[in-house]
Design a protein around this motif. Structure first.
Motif, PDB file in Angstrom:
ATOM      1  N   HIS A   8       0.811  -1.220   0.000  1.00  0.00           N
ATOM      2  CA  HIS A   8       0.000   0.000   0.000  1.00  0.00           C
ATOM      3  C   HIS A   8       0.848   1.275   0.000  1.00  0.00           C
ATOM      4  O   HIS A   8       0.470   2.273  -0.618  1.00  0.00           O
ATOM      5  CB  HIS A   8      -0.926  -0.036   1.218  1.00  0.00           C
ATOM      6  CG  HIS A   8      -2.005   0.987   1.210  1.00  0.00           C
ATOM      7  ND1 HIS A   8      -2.790   1.253   0.116  1.00  0.00           N
ATOM      8  CD2 HIS A   8      -2.439   1.836   2.197  1.00  0.00           C
ATOM      9  CE1 HIS A   8      -3.667   2.211   0.405  1.00  0.00           C
ATOM     10  NE2 HIS A   8      -3.469   2.577   1.660  1.00  0.00           N
ATOM     11  N   VAL A   9       1.959   1.241   0.684  1.00  0.00           N
ATOM     12  CA  VAL A   9       2.809   2.439   0.764  1.00  0.00           C
ATOM     13  C   VAL A   9       3.256   2.875  -0.629  1.00  0.00           C
ATOM     14  O   VAL A   9       3.187   4.055  -0.994  1.00  0.00           O
ATOM     15  CB  VAL A   9       4.027   2.177   1.679  1.00  0.00           C
ATOM     16  CG1 VAL A   9       5.036   3.322   1.572  1.00  0.00           C
ATOM     17  CG2 VAL A   9       3.578   2.017   3.128  1.00  0.00           C
ATOM     18  N   ARG A  10       3.734   1.927  -1.430  1.00  0.00           N
ATOM     19  CA  ARG A  10       4.159   2.254  -2.794  1.00  0.00           C
ATOM     20  C   ARG A  10       2.985   2.729  -3.653  1.00  0.00           C
ATOM     21  O   ARG A  10       3.111   3.643  -4.462  1.00  0.00           O
ATOM     22  CB  ARG A  10       4.809   1.036  -3.442  1.00  0.00           C
ATOM     23  CG  ARG A  10       6.191   0.704  -2.915  1.00  0.00           C
ATOM     24  CD  ARG A  10       7.209   1.698  -3.400  1.00  0.00           C
ATOM     25  NE  ARG A  10       8.565   1.247  -3.122  1.00  0.00           N
ATOM     26  CZ  ARG A  10       9.658   1.970  -3.376  1.00  0.00           C
ATOM     27  NH1 ARG A  10       9.542   3.172  -3.914  1.00  0.00           N
ATOM     28  NH2 ARG A  10      10.854   1.490  -3.102  1.00  0.00           N
ATOM     29  N   ALA A  11       1.839   2.085  -3.477  1.00  0.00           N
ATOM     30  CA  ALA A  11       0.664   2.457  -4.261  1.00  0.00           C
ATOM     31  C   ALA A  11       0.250   3.895  -3.969  1.00  0.00           C
ATOM     32  O   ALA A  11      -0.013   4.680  -4.889  1.00  0.00           O
ATOM     33  CB  ALA A  11      -0.487   1.501  -3.965  1.00  0.00           C
ATOM     34  N   CYS A  12       0.197   4.250  -2.699  1.00  0.00           N
ATOM     35  CA  CYS A  12      -0.186   5.614  -2.328  1.00  0.00           C
ATOM     36  C   CYS A  12       0.826   6.632  -2.840  1.00  0.00           C
ATOM     37  O   CYS A  12       0.455   7.709  -3.327  1.00  0.00           O
ATOM     38  CB  CYS A  12      -0.322   5.726  -0.820  1.00  0.00           C
ATOM     39  SG  CYS A  12      -1.670   4.746  -0.133  1.00  0.00           S
ATOM     40  N   ALA A  13       2.099   6.284  -2.748  1.00  0.00           N
ATOM     41  CA  ALA A  13       3.140   7.205  -3.210  1.00  0.00           C
ATOM     42  C   ALA A  13       3.039   7.474  -4.709  1.00  0.00           C
ATOM     43  O   ALA A  13       3.434   8.542  -5.182  1.00  0.00           O
ATOM     44  CB  ALA A  13       4.517   6.644  -2.870  1.00  0.00           C
ATOM     45  N   GLU A  14       2.493   6.524  -5.468  1.00  0.00           N
ATOM     46  CA  GLU A  14       2.348   6.736  -6.914  1.00  0.00           C
ATOM     47  C   GLU A  14       1.488   7.952  -7.217  1.00  0.00           C
ATOM     48  O   GLU A  14       1.716   8.663  -8.197  1.00  0.00           O
ATOM     49  CB  GLU A  14       1.754   5.494  -7.577  1.00  0.00           C
ATOM     50  CG  GLU A  14       2.732   4.339  -7.740  1.00  0.00           C
ATOM     51  CD  GLU A  14       2.155   3.239  -8.618  1.00  0.00           C
ATOM     52  OE1 GLU A  14       1.423   3.580  -9.572  1.00  0.00           O
ATOM     53  OE2 GLU A  14       2.421   2.061  -8.347  1.00  0.00           O
ATOM     54  N   MET A  15       0.483   8.215  -6.385  1.00  0.00           N
ATOM     55  CA  MET A  15      -0.353   9.390  -6.617  1.00  0.00           C
ATOM     56  C   MET A  15       0.442  10.672  -6.428  1.00  0.00           C
ATOM     57  O   MET A  15       0.303  11.623  -7.215  1.00  0.00           O
ATOM     58  CB  MET A  15      -1.561   9.380  -5.673  1.00  0.00           C
ATOM     59  CG  MET A  15      -2.591   8.322  -5.995  1.00  0.00           C
ATOM     60  SD  MET A  15      -4.084   8.460  -4.962  1.00  0.00           S
ATOM     61  CE  MET A  15      -4.800   9.998  -5.578  1.00  0.00           C
ATOM     62  N   PHE A  16       1.276  10.727  -5.396  1.00  0.00           N
ATOM     63  CA  PHE A  16       2.099  11.913  -5.186  1.00  0.00           C
ATOM     64  C   PHE A  16       3.110  12.095  -6.318  1.00  0.00           C
ATOM     65  O   PHE A  16       3.343  13.212  -6.791  1.00  0.00           O
ATOM     66  CB  PHE A  16       2.823  11.820  -3.844  1.00  0.00           C
ATOM     67  CG  PHE A  16       1.917  11.956  -2.651  1.00  0.00           C
ATOM     68  CD1 PHE A  16       1.402  13.188  -2.287  1.00  0.00           C
ATOM     69  CD2 PHE A  16       1.570  10.860  -1.896  1.00  0.00           C
ATOM     70  CE1 PHE A  16       0.555  13.331  -1.191  1.00  0.00           C
ATOM     71  CE2 PHE A  16       0.726  10.972  -0.800  1.00  0.00           C
ATOM     72  CZ  PHE A  16       0.218  12.213  -0.446  1.00  0.00           C
ATOM     73  N   LEU A  17       3.706  10.989  -6.751  1.00  0.00           N
ATOM     74  CA  LEU A  17       4.691  11.074  -7.833  1.00  0.00           C
ATOM     75  C   LEU A  17       4.044  11.537  -9.138  1.00  0.00           C
ATOM     76  O   LEU A  17       4.607  12.370  -9.860  1.00  0.00           O
ATOM     77  CB  LEU A  17       5.361   9.706  -8.027  1.00  0.00           C
ATOM     78  CG  LEU A  17       6.259   9.246  -6.874  1.00  0.00           C
ATOM     79  CD1 LEU A  17       6.639   7.785  -7.049  1.00  0.00           C
ATOM     80  CD2 LEU A  17       7.510  10.110  -6.786  1.00  0.00           C
ATOM     81  N   ALA A  18       2.865  11.006  -9.447  1.00  0.00           N
ATOM     82  CA  ALA A  18       2.179  11.413 -10.671  1.00  0.00           C
ATOM     83  C   ALA A  18       1.754  12.872 -10.591  1.00  0.00           C
ATOM     84  O   ALA A  18       1.899  13.632 -11.559  1.00  0.00           O
ATOM     85  CB  ALA A  18       0.964  10.516 -10.903  1.00  0.00           C
ATOM     86  N   GLY A  19       1.246  13.289  -9.454  1.00  0.00           N
ATOM     87  CA  GLY A  19       0.822  14.676  -9.300  1.00  0.00           C
ATOM     88  C   GLY A  19       1.963  15.659  -9.414  1.00  0.00           C
ATOM     89  O   GLY A  19       1.815  16.745  -9.993  1.00  0.00           O
ATOM     90  N   ALA A  20       3.123  15.290  -8.899  1.00  0.00           N
ATOM     91  CA  ALA A  20       4.271  16.199  -8.925  1.00  0.00           C
ATOM     92  C   ALA A  20       4.798  16.437 -10.331  1.00  0.00           C
ATOM     93  O   ALA A  20       5.457  17.453 -10.583  1.00  0.00           O
ATOM     94  CB  ALA A  20       5.384  15.632  -8.044  1.00  0.00           C
ATOM     95  N   ARG A  21       4.512  15.535 -11.254  1.00  0.00           N
ATOM     96  CA  ARG A  21       5.046  15.643 -12.611  1.00  0.00           C
ATOM     97  C   ARG A  21       4.054  16.224 -13.611  1.00  0.00           C
ATOM     98  O   ARG A  21       4.371  16.351 -14.790  1.00  0.00           O
ATOM     99  CB  ARG A  21       5.510  14.261 -13.093  1.00  0.00           C
ATOM    100  CG  ARG A  21       6.774  13.786 -12.395  1.00  0.00           C
ATOM    101  CD  ARG A  21       7.035  12.312 -12.621  1.00  0.00           C
ATOM    102  NE  ARG A  21       8.341  11.896 -12.149  1.00  0.00           N
ATOM    103  CZ  ARG A  21       8.652  11.694 -10.865  1.00  0.00           C
ATOM    104  NH1 ARG A  21       7.741  11.882  -9.939  1.00  0.00           N
ATOM    105  NH2 ARG A  21       9.884  11.312 -10.524  1.00  0.00           N
ATOM    106  N   LEU A  22       2.881  16.596 -13.159  1.00  0.00           N
ATOM    107  CA  LEU A  22       1.865  17.085 -14.082  1.00  0.00           C
ATOM    108  C   LEU A  22       2.220  18.466 -14.631  1.00  0.00           C
ATOM    109  O   LEU A  22       2.766  19.310 -13.922  1.00  0.00           O
ATOM    110  CB  LEU A  22       0.511  17.159 -13.390  1.00  0.00           C
ATOM    111  CG  LEU A  22      -0.189  15.835 -13.123  1.00  0.00           C
ATOM    112  CD1 LEU A  22      -1.521  16.088 -12.434  1.00  0.00           C
ATOM    113  CD2 LEU A  22      -0.408  15.055 -14.407  1.00  0.00           C
ATOM    114  N   SER A  23       1.874  18.675 -15.884  1.00  0.00           N
ATOM    115  CA  SER A  23       2.099  19.972 -16.516  1.00  0.00           C
ATOM    116  C   SER A  23       0.803  20.571 -17.051  1.00  0.00           C
ATOM    117  O   SER A  23       0.844  21.580 -17.745  1.00  0.00           O
ATOM    118  CB  SER A  23       3.114  19.819 -17.665  1.00  0.00           C
ATOM    119  OG  SER A  23       2.655  18.892 -18.630  1.00  0.00           O
ATOM    120  N   VAL A  24      -0.332  19.959 -16.737  1.00  0.00           N
ATOM    121  CA  VAL A  24      -1.625  20.460 -17.211  1.00  0.00           C
ATOM    122  C   VAL A  24      -2.357  21.131 -16.048  1.00  0.00           C
ATOM    123  O   VAL A  24      -2.049  20.879 -14.878  1.00  0.00           O
ATOM    124  CB  VAL A  24      -2.484  19.310 -17.785  1.00  0.00           C
ATOM    125  CG1 VAL A  24      -1.824  18.739 -19.032  1.00  0.00           C
ATOM    126  CG2 VAL A  24      -2.719  18.210 -16.746  1.00  0.00           C
TER     127      VAL A  24
END
Length: 434
Positions: free
Chosen positions: A314-330
Motif C-alpha cells: 500500500h505504501v508504494r501504491a499511495c506514493a504513486e499518486m504523489f509522484l504522478a501529481g508532482a510531474r503534471l504539466s496540465v
C-alpha cells in the motif's frame, strides 16, 4: 531442397493467407487523421508472421512521425509457430513491440479486443493507453498451446483471462457488448484528444445544490454529481470495475475536454485503497500525456489503513499518486465537495492543497488531518477518560472540530482558495481550465 520447400510454403502462404493476417492503414476518425492496425483472426488465427511485423513497423513509423493516434484491433494468437517467411532462430530481434511502446506519449493508443488475444498480440495490447474489450473476450500473455507447452496443464481459451477478470484487475478499461460498441467508445475517447466542441448542452446547475444530503453521514451518488458538472452526455468512465472507490472519467465542460478524478463514498466510505491509488496515478499520467486538464472532486476520509492492506504494498501504491501529481504539466482544479481529510485528500489534490491551480470547497466541505470523530477520541483520550460526562464532552469537542474544520474557516486561513456555491461549479472550473 530446403530453399525450394521454403519457397513452396511461402507461395502457399501468399495464396491462402491474405495480407498475412494484419491490415494496416491510415484514415479519418471523427474527421481527423488516425492510424489503424487490425489483426485478422480468420487468417491463421490472427498470428504474427514476419511480413506482418514488417507491415506493422512501417505503419508505426508513419504514426510516430506524424503523431497519429493509433487504434489496434488486437484479436489473435501471438507469434506464428513455423513461420516460413525468413530463416530465423528465435525472432527475438523484432522491433514491433518497442516501436509501438515508443509511440506512447506521442499520440493516444487505443486497443480493442473482440475474441481471443494472446501472447504477442496481448503484449501490444497492453502498451495501449486504453483497452476496450467485449464481454466475451479473453486476454492473456500465453494461450492454451503455450501454457500446455510449458507443462502448466491444459486449458480452454475461455478459461484464460476472461474479460470480466481483466476488467476487475485493471487491464481492461471498458467492457462493451460487441465490437461495434467498442468502436463507438474508441471514437468517443479519441474525440477527447481532438479538442473543444462548439456545440454542447449544460446540465441543470441548481441540481447540484441537492446532490449531497445535509446529513453529513448520508451517502450519495458521486457519479450522478459528476454528470451534474459535465456537459450532458459527455461523461466516459474508465475502469469502473477496478479500484471502484476511485472514479476516473473523461468529460467536457462547455465543450472543452478534461479528465475527472473523484472519490466514491459508496465504496469504503471514499477511502483511497491500493487499487484506487494505482488507478488514479495511471489516469493522471494519461491526462498529462493527452494534455487534458484535470478536475478532482474530493470526498475522502484519507488513505485506507490497516494490517491487511499494508500487506499488499500500500505504501508504494499511495506514493504513486504523489509522484504522478508532482510531474503534471496540465491545469488542475480541485473541489472538496464534503470530506477532505489527511494524506488521501492531499493526494487527490496533486500532493497538497496548494498544488492545484485552483482549489475550492462547497459549503458542505470539512477538513482535518483525519476524521473529526477519530481526532477527538485520539487527541482528547485522557480528557474523555477523566470526564464526569464523557459523552457530553465528546459532543462539545466534536462541535469545536466542526467549526474549526469548516470550509469557510479553511478559506479564511488561506488553506483553500474559495468556498463556492455548488451551482457555480461549472463556471468556476471552466475559468480554471485556462
Amino acid at each position: 531442397v530446403a530453399a525450394q520447400t521454403s519457397r513452396r510454403t511461402m507461395d502457399d502462404l501468399i495464396a491462402n493467407t491474405p495480407a498475412d493476417g494484419i491490415v494496416t492503414g491510415t484514415g479519418l476518425v471523427n474527421g481527423a487523421p488516425a492510424a489503424v492496425l487490425a489483426y485478422d483472426a480468420t487468417v491463421l488465427a490472427g498470428t504474427q508472421g514476419l511480413r506482418g511485423h514488417e507491415k506493422t513497423d512501417r505503419l508505426l513509423d508513419i504514426a510516430h512521425r506524424r503523431r497519429l493516434p493509433l487504434v489496434l484491433f488486437a484479436e489473435g494468437g501471438g507469434g506464428r509457430p513455423g513461420d516460413s517467411d525468413a530463416n530465423m532462430v528465435a525472432g527475438l530481434h523484432l522491433t514491433t513491440f518497442a516501436r509501438l511502446a515508443g509511440l506512447a506519449g506521442r499520440a493516444p493508443l487505443i486497443g480493442i479486443v473482440a475474441g481471443r488475444c494472446f501472447a504477442g498480440n496481448a503484449a501490444l495490447l497492453g502498451c495501449c493507453d486504453l483497452i476496450i474489450a467485449t464481454r466475451d473476450a479473453n486476454i492473456g500473455m500465453g494461450g492454451p498451446a503455450m501454457i500446455e507447452g510449458g507443462g502448466l496443464g491444459r486449458f480452454r481459451p475461455e478459461e484464460i483471462g476472461p474479460a470480466a477478470v481483466q476488467a476487475a484487475n485493471g487491464v481492461v478499461d471498458a467492457l462493451v457488448g460487441d465490437e461495434a460498441e467498442a468502436v463507438a467508445v474508441a471514437k468517443a475517447a479519441l474525440g477527447m484528444f481532438r479538442g473543444a466542441r462548439d456545440e454542447w448542452t449544460a446540465p441543470e446547475a441548481q441540481a447540484l445544490r441537492v446532490a449531497i444530503s445535509e446529513n453529513r453521514v448520508h451517502a450519495y451518488d458521486m457519479r450522478a454529481l459528476l454528470r451534474g458538472v459535465l456537459d450532458v452526455g459527455s461523461a466516459l468512465e474508465l475502469g469502473a470495475a477496478y479500484g471502484p472507490g476511485m472514479i476516473t472519467a473523461f468529460g467536457r465542460i462547455e465543450g472543452r475536454p478534461l479528465g475527472v478524478l473523484a472519490n466514491d463514498p459508496g465504496f469504503l466510505g471514499g477511502a483511497v485503497d491500493s487499487d484506487g491509488a494505482r488507478k488514479a496515478a495511471r489516469f493522471l499520467r494519461l491526462c498529462d500525456a493527452w494534455r487534458l486538464p484535470i478536475l478532482s472532486l474530493i470526498d475522502t476520509p484519507g488513505f485506507m489503513v490497516g494490517p491487511e492492506i499494508e500487506a499488499g504494498g500500500h505504501v508504494r501504491a499511495c506514493a504513486e499518486m504523489f509522484l504522478a501529481g508532482a510531474r503534471l504539466s496540465v491545469p488542475w482544479i480541485a473541489i472538496v465537495v464534503r470530506r477532505g481529510y489527511g494524506l488521501g485528500a492531499m493526494a487527490m489534490a496533486g500532493g497538497g492543497f496548494h498544488a492545484p491551480d485552483l482549489i475550492a470547497a462547497w459549503p458542505s466541505g470539512e477538513f482535518g488531518p483525519m476524521g473529526f470523530e477519530g481526532a477527538v477520541r485520539l487527541g482528547y483520550r485522557r480528557e474523555l477518560e477523566a470526564a464526569a460526562d464523557p459523552e457530553a464532552l465528546f459532543k462539545r469537542l466534536l462541535a469545536e472540530q466542526y467549526e474549526r474544520g469548516g470550509a469557510i474557516n479553511m478559506a479564511a486561513n488561506l488553506e483553500i482558495d474559495a468556498v463556492i456555491e455548488p451551482a457555480e461549479t461549472r463556471a468556476w472550473v471552466r475559468r480554471g481550465m485556462g
